[in-house]
Design an enzyme around this catalytic site. Structure first.
Site, mmCIF file in Angstrom:
data_model
loop_
_atom_site.group_PDB
_atom_site.id
_atom_site.type_symbol
_atom_site.label_atom_id
_atom_site.label_comp_id
_atom_site.label_asym_id
_atom_site.label_seq_id
_atom_site.Cartn_x
_atom_site.Cartn_y
_atom_site.Cartn_z
ATOM 1 N N GLU A 1 99.016 0.468 57.957
ATOM 2 C CA GLU A 1 98.671 1.211 56.745
ATOM 3 C C GLU A 1 99.921 1.493 55.917
ATOM 4 O O GLU A 1 100.952 1.925 56.427
ATOM 5 C CB GLU A 1 97.998 2.535 57.129
ATOM 6 C CG GLU A 1 97.541 3.350 55.938
ATOM 7 C CD GLU A 1 96.940 4.691 56.341
ATOM 8 O OE1 GLU A 1 96.230 5.288 55.516
ATOM 9 O OE2 GLU A 1 97.189 5.142 57.483
ATOM 10 N N LYS B 1 90.208 3.088 51.195
ATOM 11 C CA LYS B 1 89.985 4.006 52.315
ATOM 12 C C LYS B 1 88.806 4.938 52.059
ATOM 13 O O LYS B 1 88.754 5.638 51.049
ATOM 14 C CB LYS B 1 91.273 4.802 52.541
ATOM 15 C CG LYS B 1 91.310 5.697 53.750
ATOM 16 C CD LYS B 1 92.727 6.252 53.900
ATOM 17 C CE LYS B 1 92.884 7.152 55.101
ATOM 18 N NZ LYS B 1 94.298 7.573 55.267
ATOM 19 N N CYS C 1 92.531 3.749 58.734
ATOM 20 C CA CYS C 1 93.050 4.969 59.349
ATOM 21 C C CYS C 1 91.978 5.996 59.704
ATOM 22 O O CYS C 1 91.263 5.854 60.676
ATOM 23 C CB CYS C 1 94.124 5.574 58.456
ATOM 24 S SG CYS C 1 95.144 6.811 59.310
#
Length: 383
Positions: free
Chosen positions: A201, A276, A313
Site C-alpha cells: 500500500e 480503498k 488494507c
C-alpha cells in the site's frame, strides 16, 4: 480452486522480501496455509546453508568496505525474536526434527498430503537478491490432477519493502530512492517468471498518514503518473501484470485524493483502478484527513492470467468486503497494507486465511517492513 494466504505483517526486520507463489487456478482442491516473512507468524522457509553463507560473506565485504564493525549481539537486530528472523526459524532451531515436523504440520497444513514445495529459481534472480540485499522465497501449491481440463498455472509475486531514505530527506529524493530499491526486486520477479505482481500500500512514499500534515500530499499523483509509467515499462519487459497501490490525485475532479490500486496489464496498458473501500478511524488516527472511502465498488479485473481484485488494507476487517469481490468473480484477491505490528500481527493469519476459506479464492496479503520515523509523528488534527 485452491485457497491460500500469504501474510506479511510489519516488523522491524530490515530485510526486503519478494515472495513468489505458483498455484493452479483450475484444479479444485483447497489448502489453507499461512506464509509469512513476519517474525511472529507461521512460516518462513529458511535459506539454504550455502546461500546464507554467501549472503553473510557479501555483508561482511560491504561492512569492511564501509569501515563498519559487525555486531554479534543477536538482540541488537531490530525486530528479531531472540535473534531469530522468524518464528519458523526459532522453532526449527529449538525443536528436535520430529517435533518440529509435527508443529510445522499443525501450523502450515499439508499440500496434497505433503509438505509445501519450494521452487528452484534462476541464478539471475538469486544474484540480484545477493547484490541488492533482499530476500526471495518461492513456493508451489499443487492440486489434484484433473482428467478433462489442462491446469492453469499462475505465478504470483508479492513485494514488501522498507523505505529507502529518512522521512526528512527531500521528497523527490525519497521517491526516487524507493524506485531504485524496488526495481531490482521486480527484475528478480521477472527473471523468476512471475505473471502477476503486487506491491504494498502506498509503495511510492512513507506511510505518513498518521501525521495529518498536508505536505505529504505532494506524493499524490494521477493514475497515469510517474509510478505507473515506471511500472508500465517493466510490465511490458516481463509480460507481467502489476498491481500498484498509490496515493492518487484525481486531476479531473478537483484534485481529490484517493487511496488507489492501479492495475497495469502485461502489455503496459492500464486495465483499471480500485479505490480503498474502508477507511480506519481508530481513536485519534483517521486517514480521512487525506482521503475518504472509495467510489469504485468491488471491481474484478480480467487479466491475461486470471481474474484479480484488490482489497486495500483496512478492508480486510470487513467480511462482506471480501465476499463482494468473490461474488464478482475474483480468483485472486490482493490485500496490500501498511499497518503496525501490535495491532495486526495476531489478526493477519486469521482474517486473510478466513477470507480464502470462506470465499474459495486465493489471497495474497502484503505489508511494508521497517520503522518509519517522522519529525512530527502525530499532530492530532494540525495541518
Amino acid at each position: 480452486m485452491q485457497s491460500y494466504v500469504v501474510c506479511t505483517p510489519v516488523t522491524d526486520v530490515g530485510m526486503v522480501v519478494l515472495v513468489i507463489i505458483s498455484c493452479y487456478l483450475k484444479h479444485r482442491i483447497r489448502i489453507f496455509l499461512n506464509l509469512s516473512k513476519s517474525i511472529y507468524l507461521v512460516f518462513s522457509v529458511t535459506l539454504t546453508v550455502e546461500r546464507k553463507l554467501r549472503k553473510k560473506e557479501r555483508k561482511r565485504e560491504r561492512e569492511m568496505e564501509n569501515g563498519e564493525e559487525k555486531i554479534e549481539n543477536s538482540e541488537a537486530k531490530d525486530g528479531s525474536i531472540c535473534g531469530f528472523d522468524s518464528l519458523n526459524e526459532l522453532l526449527s532451531t529449538s525443536l528436535p526434527p520430529h517435533l518440529f515436523q509435527e508443529v510445522n504440520r499443525l501450523l502450515q497444513g499439508l499440500n496434497c498430503g505433503k509438505s509445501l514445495e519450494t521452487l528452484a529459481l534462476p541464478d539471475s534472480a538469486d544474484d540480484l537478491s545477493l547484490k541488492y540485499d533482499f530476500d526471495i522465497k518461492a513456493f508451489c501449491f499443487r492440486a489434484e490432477k484433473e482428467e478433462l481440463r489442462e491446469p492453469q498455472m499462475v505465478r504470483v509475486g508479492l513485494i514488501q519493502n522498507s523505505t529507502a531514505l529518512p522521512t526528512t530527506a527531500p521528497f523527490p529524493d525519497q521517491k526516487k530512492a524507493i524506485f531504485q530499491k524496488v526495481k531490482p526486486i521486480i527484475d528478480a520477479a521477472g527473471a523468476s517468471g512471475v505473471n502477476v505482481l503486487c506491491l504494498q500500500e502506498a509503495w511510492t512514499m512513507p506511510f505518513a498518514f498518521c501525521t495529518r500534515e498536508k505536505r505529504w500530499c505532494e506524493f499524490a499523483e494521477p493514475v497515469d503518473g510517474e509510478s505507473t509509467q515506471f511500472l508500465q515499462d517493466l510490465a511490458r519487459k516481463y509480460n507481467m501484470v502489476i498491481v500498484s497501490p498509490i496515493l492518487e490525485r484525481d486531476v479531473k475532479h478537483g484534485e481529490t485524493l484517493w487511496n488507489t490500486a492501479v492495475v497495469i496489464g502485461n502489455h503496459g496498458n492500464i486495465i483499471g483502478k480500485h479505490r480503498k473501500n474502508h477507511i480506519p478511524r481508530v481513536g485519534d488516527f483517521n486517514e480521512s484527513t487525506y482521503y475518504m472511502e472509495g467510489n469504485t465498488g468491488h471491481p474484478v479485473f480480467e487479466t491475461a492470467y486470471g481474474k484479480i481484485a484488490v482489497n486495500i488494507c483496512y478492508g480486510r476487517h470487513h467480511p462482506l468486503n471480501w465476499l463482494a469481490f468473490g461474488l464478482n468473480g475474483a480468483e485472486i484477491v490482493f490485500n496490500p497494507s501498511a499497518t503496525v505490528g501490535e495491532l495486526s500481527e495476531p489478526m493477519w493469519p486469521i482474517e486473510a486465511r478466513n477470507a480464502a476459506i470462506a470465499n474459495s479464492y486465493f489471497v495474497g496479503s502484503i505489508n511494508r517492513i521497517g520503522t518509519e520515523v517522522f519529525p512530527n509523528p502525530f499532530t492530532s488534527g494540525m495541518v
